[in-house]
Design a protein around this motif. Structure first.
Motif, PDB file in Angstrom:
ATOM      1  N   GLN A 269       0.158  10.759   3.827  1.00  0.00           N
ATOM      2  CA  GLN A 269      -1.228  10.415   4.153  1.00  0.00           C
ATOM      3  C   GLN A 269      -2.173  11.484   3.598  1.00  0.00           C
ATOM      4  O   GLN A 269      -1.906  12.677   3.702  1.00  0.00           O
ATOM      5  CB  GLN A 269      -1.387  10.323   5.667  1.00  0.00           C
ATOM      6  CG  GLN A 269      -2.812  10.042   6.117  1.00  0.00           C
ATOM      7  CD  GLN A 269      -2.923   9.959   7.630  1.00  0.00           C
ATOM      8  OE1 GLN A 269      -1.992   9.530   8.292  1.00  0.00           O
ATOM      9  NE2 GLN A 269      -4.054  10.372   8.168  1.00  0.00           N
TER      10      GLN A 269
ATOM     11  N   SER B 247       0.842  -1.197   0.000  1.00  0.00           N
ATOM     12  CA  SER B 247       0.000   0.000   0.000  1.00  0.00           C
ATOM     13  C   SER B 247       0.876   1.245   0.000  1.00  0.00           C
ATOM     14  O   SER B 247       2.066   1.189   0.301  1.00  0.00           O
ATOM     15  CB  SER B 247      -0.903   0.012   1.235  1.00  0.00           C
ATOM     16  OG  SER B 247      -0.136   0.225   2.411  1.00  0.00           O
TER      17      SER B 247
ATOM     18  N   ARG C 117     -10.228   4.989   8.819  1.00  0.00           N
ATOM     19  CA  ARG C 117      -9.998   5.808   7.610  1.00  0.00           C
ATOM     20  C   ARG C 117     -11.182   6.733   7.319  1.00  0.00           C
ATOM     21  O   ARG C 117     -11.015   7.775   6.720  1.00  0.00           O
ATOM     22  CB  ARG C 117      -9.731   4.918   6.395  1.00  0.00           C
ATOM     23  CG  ARG C 117      -8.435   4.137   6.435  1.00  0.00           C
ATOM     24  CD  ARG C 117      -7.214   5.045   6.480  1.00  0.00           C
ATOM     25  NE  ARG C 117      -6.818   5.399   7.848  1.00  0.00           N
ATOM     26  CZ  ARG C 117      -6.121   6.476   8.147  1.00  0.00           C
ATOM     27  NH1 ARG C 117      -5.767   7.344   7.223  1.00  0.00           N
ATOM     28  NH2 ARG C 117      -5.792   6.728   9.393  1.00  0.00           N
TER      29      ARG C 117
ATOM     30  N   GLN D  93       0.723   3.527   2.149  1.00  0.00           N
ATOM     31  CA  GLN D  93       1.169   3.733   3.529  1.00  0.00           C
ATOM     32  C   GLN D  93       2.470   2.967   3.776  1.00  0.00           C
ATOM     33  O   GLN D  93       3.408   3.496   4.367  1.00  0.00           O
ATOM     34  CB  GLN D  93       0.097   3.291   4.523  1.00  0.00           C
ATOM     35  CG  GLN D  93       0.494   3.506   5.973  1.00  0.00           C
ATOM     36  CD  GLN D  93      -0.555   3.008   6.960  1.00  0.00           C
ATOM     37  OE1 GLN D  93      -1.396   2.181   6.616  1.00  0.00           O
ATOM     38  NE2 GLN D  93      -0.508   3.511   8.180  1.00  0.00           N
ATOM     39  N   GLU D  94       2.523   1.715   3.308  1.00  0.00           N
ATOM     40  CA  GLU D  94       3.736   0.911   3.476  1.00  0.00           C
ATOM     41  C   GLU D  94       4.905   1.480   2.680  1.00  0.00           C
ATOM     42  O   GLU D  94       6.064   1.356   3.081  1.00  0.00           O
ATOM     43  CB  GLU D  94       3.466  -0.526   3.047  1.00  0.00           C
ATOM     44  CG  GLU D  94       2.496  -1.274   3.964  1.00  0.00           C
ATOM     45  CD  GLU D  94       2.077  -2.612   3.412  1.00  0.00           C
ATOM     46  OE1 GLU D  94       2.070  -3.585   4.188  1.00  0.00           O
ATOM     47  OE2 GLU D  94       1.753  -2.703   2.208  1.00  0.00           O
TER      48      GLU D  94
ATOM     49  N   GLY E 131      -9.513   0.648   9.986  1.00  0.00           N
ATOM     50  CA  GLY E 131      -8.317   1.466  10.103  1.00  0.00           C
ATOM     51  C   GLY E 131      -8.603   2.910  10.452  1.00  0.00           C
ATOM     52  O   GLY E 131      -7.733   3.774  10.304  1.00  0.00           O
TER      53      GLY E 131
ATOM     54  N   TRP F  68      -5.022   4.556   0.398  1.00  0.00           N
ATOM     55  CA  TRP F  68      -3.668   4.844   0.897  1.00  0.00           C
ATOM     56  C   TRP F  68      -3.201   3.754   1.853  1.00  0.00           C
ATOM     57  O   TRP F  68      -2.035   3.334   1.811  1.00  0.00           O
ATOM     58  CB  TRP F  68      -3.677   6.203   1.606  1.00  0.00           C
ATOM     59  CG  TRP F  68      -2.420   6.527   2.344  1.00  0.00           C
ATOM     60  CD1 TRP F  68      -1.237   6.965   1.807  1.00  0.00           C
ATOM     61  CD2 TRP F  68      -2.209   6.445   3.764  1.00  0.00           C
ATOM     62  NE1 TRP F  68      -0.301   7.162   2.811  1.00  0.00           N
ATOM     63  CE2 TRP F  68      -0.878   6.847   4.024  1.00  0.00           C
ATOM     64  CE3 TRP F  68      -3.017   6.080   4.840  1.00  0.00           C
ATOM     65  CZ2 TRP F  68      -0.342   6.887   5.304  1.00  0.00           C
ATOM     66  CZ3 TRP F  68      -2.480   6.129   6.115  1.00  0.00           C
ATOM     67  CH2 TRP F  68      -1.166   6.527   6.338  1.00  0.00           C
ATOM     68  N   ARG F  69      -4.123   3.259   2.678  1.00  0.00           N
ATOM     69  CA  ARG F  69      -3.745   2.227   3.654  1.00  0.00           C
ATOM     70  C   ARG F  69      -3.982   0.812   3.128  1.00  0.00           C
ATOM     71  O   ARG F  69      -3.162  -0.078   3.341  1.00  0.00           O
ATOM     72  CB  ARG F  69      -4.523   2.416   4.952  1.00  0.00           C
ATOM     73  CG  ARG F  69      -4.247   1.312   5.964  1.00  0.00           C
ATOM     74  CD  ARG F  69      -4.604   1.684   7.362  1.00  0.00           C
ATOM     75  NE  ARG F  69      -4.243   0.621   8.287  1.00  0.00           N
ATOM     76  CZ  ARG F  69      -4.136   0.780   9.592  1.00  0.00           C
ATOM     77  NH1 ARG F  69      -4.333   1.961  10.140  1.00  0.00           N
ATOM     78  NH2 ARG F  69      -3.819  -0.225  10.374  1.00  0.00           N
ATOM     79  N   TYR F  70      -5.109   0.588   2.445  1.00  0.00           N
ATOM     80  CA  TYR F  70      -5.519  -0.774   2.107  1.00  0.00           C
ATOM     81  C   TYR F  70      -5.398  -1.121   0.633  1.00  0.00           C
ATOM     82  O   TYR F  70      -5.713  -2.248   0.248  1.00  0.00           O
ATOM     83  CB  TYR F  70      -6.954  -1.001   2.581  1.00  0.00           C
ATOM     84  CG  TYR F  70      -7.077  -0.989   4.088  1.00  0.00           C
ATOM     85  CD1 TYR F  70      -6.424  -1.946   4.853  1.00  0.00           C
ATOM     86  CD2 TYR F  70      -7.817  -0.016   4.732  1.00  0.00           C
ATOM     87  CE1 TYR F  70      -6.529  -1.935   6.238  1.00  0.00           C
ATOM     88  CE2 TYR F  70      -7.924  -0.001   6.120  1.00  0.00           C
ATOM     89  CZ  TYR F  70      -7.269  -0.955   6.860  1.00  0.00           C
ATOM     90  OH  TYR F  70      -7.357  -0.937   8.237  1.00  0.00           O
TER      91      TYR F  70
ATOM     92  N   TYR G 128      -3.419  11.427  12.667  1.00  0.00           N
ATOM     93  CA  TYR G 128      -3.343  10.166  11.927  1.00  0.00           C
ATOM     94  C   TYR G 128      -4.734   9.613  11.627  1.00  0.00           C
ATOM     95  O   TYR G 128      -4.980   9.072  10.553  1.00  0.00           O
ATOM     96  CB  TYR G 128      -2.541   9.136  12.720  1.00  0.00           C
ATOM     97  CG  TYR G 128      -2.614   7.745  12.107  1.00  0.00           C
ATOM     98  CD1 TYR G 128      -1.985   7.478  10.897  1.00  0.00           C
ATOM     99  CD2 TYR G 128      -3.347   6.732  12.722  1.00  0.00           C
ATOM    100  CE1 TYR G 128      -2.073   6.221  10.311  1.00  0.00           C
ATOM    101  CE2 TYR G 128      -3.437   5.474  12.142  1.00  0.00           C
ATOM    102  CZ  TYR G 128      -2.802   5.221  10.941  1.00  0.00           C
ATOM    103  OH  TYR G 128      -2.894   3.990  10.364  1.00  0.00           O
TER     104      TYR G 128
ATOM    105  N   CYS H  61      -8.934   5.672   1.937  1.00  0.00           N
ATOM    106  CA  CYS H  61      -8.718   4.306   2.447  1.00  0.00           C
ATOM    107  C   CYS H  61      -7.776   3.498   1.540  1.00  0.00           C
ATOM    108  O   CYS H  61      -7.117   2.573   2.016  1.00  0.00           O
ATOM    109  CB  CYS H  61     -10.041   3.572   2.649  1.00  0.00           C
ATOM    110  SG  CYS H  61     -11.078   3.432   1.200  1.00  0.00           S
TER     111      CYS H  61
END
Length: 270
Positions: A36, A28, A117, A30-31, A115, A187-189, A105, A185
Motif C-alpha cells: 500500500q 488492482s 483513499r 491491492q488485489e 475507499g 492502488w485500490r481502484y 490502512y 487511489c
C-alpha cells in the motif's frame, strides 16, 4: 482547433465521466497484494509550524442552513490579516484527520473519499497571515502542521501567473492548491480510480466554502490555473503528483454583495 479534434476531445471527456470499466477483466494492485502507498506525503522541509487544534475561541457560525445561504464565490478581498487559528480551522475542515483505521490502512477525515483513499495533498501560497511569513507551505494532515517549503519572491506576480492572470486573486490572503497523488487511489481502484477521485475533490472544495462562510471569509474555486507552472513551483513531477484545483481565500467586507456587484459591472455593458 479543427472540428474533428474538438469532437474527439469532447468524446474523451464524456468517456471519462462514464461510471466504470465493467467490461474489462483486471485486478488492482491491492488485489494483487502489492504494498500500500503511504496515506500522506512526508514533510518537504523541517521548518514545521504546529497549528492550533482548539477552535472554541473562533467566532464562527455553526448554523448549517445559514452557512448554505451564505455560501458563495467571493472575488473581492479587503486584504486584512487572517490569524493562524482561522487558517488552522480551514485546513482541518478540508483535510483534517479524525481517526486512523486499522494498521495505517486508511484515514477518516472531515471529508468523504472513496475507499478512504484521500488522494489529495494541500499546499498554500500564503500572502497575508498575521502569524506566519508569506511563502509556499505544505499541510501535514496526520500531525495537523504546516511545513514551510520556500520563500516566494514577487508573491503577487507568482499568484497572478499561477491562475492565468486573474489579477483579483492577488488580493486574497491565501491560494489553496490541491494536488492529486495518483497511485494512492489507483492502488485500490486501478483504472476506475480517476473519476470518483474528482468527485472527492468536490467534497474538499465545498468544505472550504462552508468553513470560509462560518468564519465570514470569502473563497472562490478556480479551474483556470497553470498546472505546469504550479507543479514546478511546488517541485512535483507532474505525473505521479500534479495540480488539479485551486481556491483563493481572503477577508471580505461586511457588505460584500455590493463589492461583488461592482466587480461584475462589466456584464451590464455587454
Amino acid at each position: 482547433m479543427e472540428q474533428e479534434l474538438y469532437d474527439k476531445l469532447i468524446k474523451e471527456g464524456r468517456t471519462f465521466m462514464h461510471r466504470m470499466h465493467s467490461d474489462l477483466d483486471w485486478q488492482s494492485d491491492q488485489e494483487l497484494k502489492k504494498p500500500q502507498p503511504p496515506l500522506t506525503k512526508a514533510a518537504m522541509s523541517d521548518r514545521i509550524t504546529d497549528l492550533p487544534k482548539n477552535f472554541k475561541g473562533l467566532a464562527k457560525d455553526s448554523n448549517l442552513t445559514q452557512l448554505l445561504i451564505k455560501r458563495k464565490s467571493s472575488r473581492v478581498y479587503t486584504k486584512e490579516d487572517i490569524d493562524l487559528s482561522s487558517l488552522s480551522y480551514l485546513l482541518w475542515a478540508t483535510q483534517g484527520v479524525k481517526a486512523i483505521r486499522g494498521n495505517n490502512y486508511a484515514t477518516l477525515r472531515t471529508v468523504p473519499s472513496g475507499g478512504a483513499r484521500h488522494p489529495f495533498e494541500t499546499y498554500l501560497i500564503v500572502r497575508q497571515c498575521s502569524d506566519i511569513p508569506g511563502g509556499l507551505y505544505q499541510y501535514l494532515p496526520m500531525t495537523h502542521q504546516l511545513s514551510f517549503i520556500k520563500t516566494i519572491e514577487n508573491l503577487d506576480e507568482t499568484i497572478d501567473r499561477s491562475v492565468c492572470n486573474q489579477t483579483w486573486v492577488t488580493k486574497a490572503n491565501f491560494l489553496f492548491i490541491y494536488t492529486f497523488v495518483a497511485y494512492r487511489c489507483e492502488w485500490r481502484y486501478g483504472i476506475d480510480a480517476h473519476r470518483p477521485a474528482m468527485i472527492d475533490l468536490g467534497h474538499i472544495g465545498e468544505n472550504l466554502y462552508l468553513a470560509a462562510a462560518a468564519l465570514n471569509l470569502g473563497t472562490c474555486g478556480i479551474a483556470a490555473f497553470d498546472g505546469d507552472y504550479l507543479n514546478n513551483l511546488i517541485g512535483l513531477d507532474g505525473d505521479e503528483e500534479f495540480t488539479v484545483y485551486a481556491q483563493s481565500l481572503g477577508t471580505i467586507s461586511q457588505d460584500n454583495q455590493k463589492a461583488e456587484d461592482a466587480f461584475y459591472n462589466f456584464l451590464k455593458e455587454e
